[in-house]
Design a protein around this motif. Structure first.
Motif, PDB file in Angstrom:
ATOM      1  N   PHE A 128       0.849  -1.277   0.270  1.00  0.00           N
ATOM      2  CA  PHE A 128       0.201  -0.024  -0.047  1.00  0.00           C
ATOM      3  C   PHE A 128       1.014   1.856   0.339  1.00  0.00           C
ATOM      4  O   PHE A 128       0.533   1.679  -0.207  1.00  0.00           O
ATOM      5  N   ALA A 129       1.420   1.129   0.659  1.00  0.00           N
ATOM      6  CA  ALA A 129       2.625   2.828   0.835  1.00  0.00           C
ATOM      7  C   ALA A 129       3.129   2.292  -0.754  1.00  0.00           C
ATOM      8  O   ALA A 129       3.531   3.785  -0.909  1.00  0.00           O
ATOM      9  N   GLU A 130       3.766   2.126  -1.520  1.00  0.00           N
ATOM     10  CA  GLU A 130       4.011   1.481  -3.176  1.00  0.00           C
ATOM     11  C   GLU A 130       2.776   2.539  -3.548  1.00  0.00           C
ATOM     12  O   GLU A 130       3.595   3.752  -4.485  1.00  0.00           O
ATOM     13  N   TYR A 131       1.763   2.698  -3.441  1.00  0.00           N
ATOM     14  CA  TYR A 131       0.667   2.713  -3.694  1.00  0.00           C
ATOM     15  C   TYR A 131       0.624   4.581  -4.033  1.00  0.00           C
ATOM     16  O   TYR A 131       0.068   5.027  -4.483  1.00  0.00           O
ATOM     17  N   LEU A 132       0.444   4.736  -2.510  1.00  0.00           N
ATOM     18  CA  LEU A 132       0.354   5.738  -2.032  1.00  0.00           C
ATOM     19  C   LEU A 132       1.750   7.007  -2.364  1.00  0.00           C
ATOM     20  O   LEU A 132       1.289   7.908  -3.428  1.00  0.00           O
ATOM     21  N   GLY A 133       2.963   6.486  -2.647  1.00  0.00           N
ATOM     22  CA  GLY A 133       3.950   6.825  -3.278  1.00  0.00           C
ATOM     23  C   GLY A 133       3.682   7.795  -4.776  1.00  0.00           C
ATOM     24  O   GLY A 133       3.663   8.756  -4.924  1.00  0.00           O
ATOM     25  N   ALA A 134       3.318   6.525  -5.439  1.00  0.00           N
ATOM     26  CA  ALA A 134       3.247   6.617  -6.929  1.00  0.00           C
ATOM     27  C   ALA A 134       2.363   7.363  -6.959  1.00  0.00           C
ATOM     28  O   ALA A 134       2.433   8.417  -8.260  1.00  0.00           O
ATOM     29  N   THR A 135       0.682   7.244  -5.974  1.00  0.00           N
ATOM     30  CA  THR A 135      -0.162   8.229  -6.653  1.00  0.00           C
ATOM     31  C   THR A 135       0.104   9.862  -6.725  1.00  0.00           C
ATOM     32  O   THR A 135      -0.049  10.942  -7.456  1.00  0.00           O
ATOM     33  N   TYR A 136       0.836   9.652  -5.074  1.00  0.00           N
ATOM     34  CA  TYR A 136       1.269  11.718  -4.778  1.00  0.00           C
ATOM     35  C   TYR A 136       2.205  11.808  -5.817  1.00  0.00           C
ATOM     36  O   TYR A 136       1.892  12.888  -6.742  1.00  0.00           O
TER      37      TYR A 136
END
Length: 379
Positions: free
Chosen positions: A257-265
């Protein structure tokens, strides 16, 4: 995100004080891992800031999937090798389809299109096809060995061959991963440098604080993962979902989930090249480092796991990731509809995995047929 940290003490109280039903322990532990993984990512970035660009890049890519690795290790300890392999498949499709799709859609708000380095995209696409070959090869080898005239007379011998092949593939993949780090971080660093770089929120943390958060976050994730894996089987029975589905969808999403947030940010900030590198790079990392490490660790734990994905749906999902991500990124630009297509493919695969009914399968060590789990997954 920080509000979810409340689930850390809640999950501990439910497990060790209240002795709540496994379902509640599973839910709260799962939610607790999400913010802990994000803090682990932040701590790694701040340690990397002090270590310099080359060592920093090595730290970022190496510790990017640490939360997922820890979860998988505890699931392995429970003897759920099939769930771990489902988690690997779920991470591959989640990062490349759901994570990248969300980043493209969110980043496209107010923009006609976004552009990024075609060289970087081309290298990532090549790595995706490498992982397709590496992960499909053991499955086709196992299928060939079961054909008339090719099948060893002893099922244990076939299991030994599958183990040997998986170990060989694991060693090769880890070697390729290490060489890829040298290629992108040392010898061709100028080619794969991302425009704009990665910005850090606020002032850099002192090194001692960053290391303390890194160690403390890792310890807490290990504790939550132990509770989560212990409640997995009971939760699957309570919800009427197979452990396979929980592994391929729930555990995979939580671990990444942290990667999803980072990519979206970063996509929202207009740094779509960095978003692509995070999402697709995490996919490559799962296949070239996390999965092979789990094979090696499983043998050290006495819970041997191979890289044979026997479900045709898993094999289709792995091939689909390489094909559609390459199709979307090959021209070095993205639009919001391409993000929608990636998310749509993920949803279609998730629906198919939801309706999978566990079936009888030969035991990995003896070849004896195991009874299917007492779970029927139908609407």
């Amino acid at each position: 995100m920080n509000l979810l940290l409340l689930f850390v003490p809640v999950s501990l109280v439910l497990e060790y004080v209240v002795h709540a039903p496994p379902l509640w322990v599973f839910i709260t532990s799962t939610l607790a891992v999400v913010p802990l993984a994000d803090w682990l990512r932040k701590a790694t970035e701040h340690v990397a800031h002090h270590a310099g660009p080359t060592i920093g890049g090595l730290l970022n890519v190496t510790f990017g999937n640490l939360a997922e690795l820890i979860i998988a290790i505890f699931v392995l300890i429970e003897g759920q090798q099939a769930v771990v392999k489902a988690q690997i498949t779920g991470s591959l499709i989640g990062n490349a389809l759901l994570g990248l799709g969300l980043a493209i859609v969110v980043g496209s708000f107010g923009r006609h299109k976004q552009t990024f380095s075609r060289e970087n995209a081309g290298q990532l696409s090549g790595m995706l096809f490498l992982l397709v070959v590496a992960l499909l090869l053991p499955a086709f080898f196992d299928y060939t060995e079961r054909l008339p005239g090719f099948t060893p007379s002893d099922a244990a011998e076939r299991a030994r061959l599958n183990d040997a092949l998986s170990l060989g593939v694991a060693v090769v993949l880890i070697a390729v991963y290490l060489l890829n780090l040298v290629y992108t971080l040392v010898t061709h660093r100028d080619v794969f440098a991302l425009d704009g770089g990665e910005e850090m929120h606020g002032r850099p943390w002192p090194l001692a604080r960053a290391l303390a958060v890194l160690v403390g976050g890792t310890a807490l994730i290990a504790l939550e993962s132990e509770m989560l894996s212990g409640a997995l089987e009971a939760t699957s029975s309570t919800l009427g979902l197979s452990p396979f589905f929980l592994g391929i969808i729930v555990l995979a999403v939580v671990g990444n989930f942290a990667e999803y947030l980072g990519a979206t940010y970063f996509a929202r900030k207009g740094q779509i090249g960095l978003a692509v590198s995070i999402a697709v790079g995490a996919t490559v990392q799962v296949a070239l480092l996390t999965a092979p490490l789990l094979v090696l660790i499983s043998h050290l734990l006495g819970k041997p796991m191979n890289l044979i994905f026997t479900s045709p749906l898993e094999l289709v999902a792995i091939v689909a990731v390489a094909l559609i991500v390459t199709a979307v990124t090959k021209d070095g630009e993205t639009t919001w509809f391409e993000g929608v297509m990636l998310i749509a493919v993920y949803i279609l695969l998730a629906i198919a995995f939801y309706f999978v009914t566990p079936h009888e399968a030969p035991d990995h060590r003896t070849g004896a047929v195991l009874a299917p789990p007492a779970v029927t997954q139908r609407a």
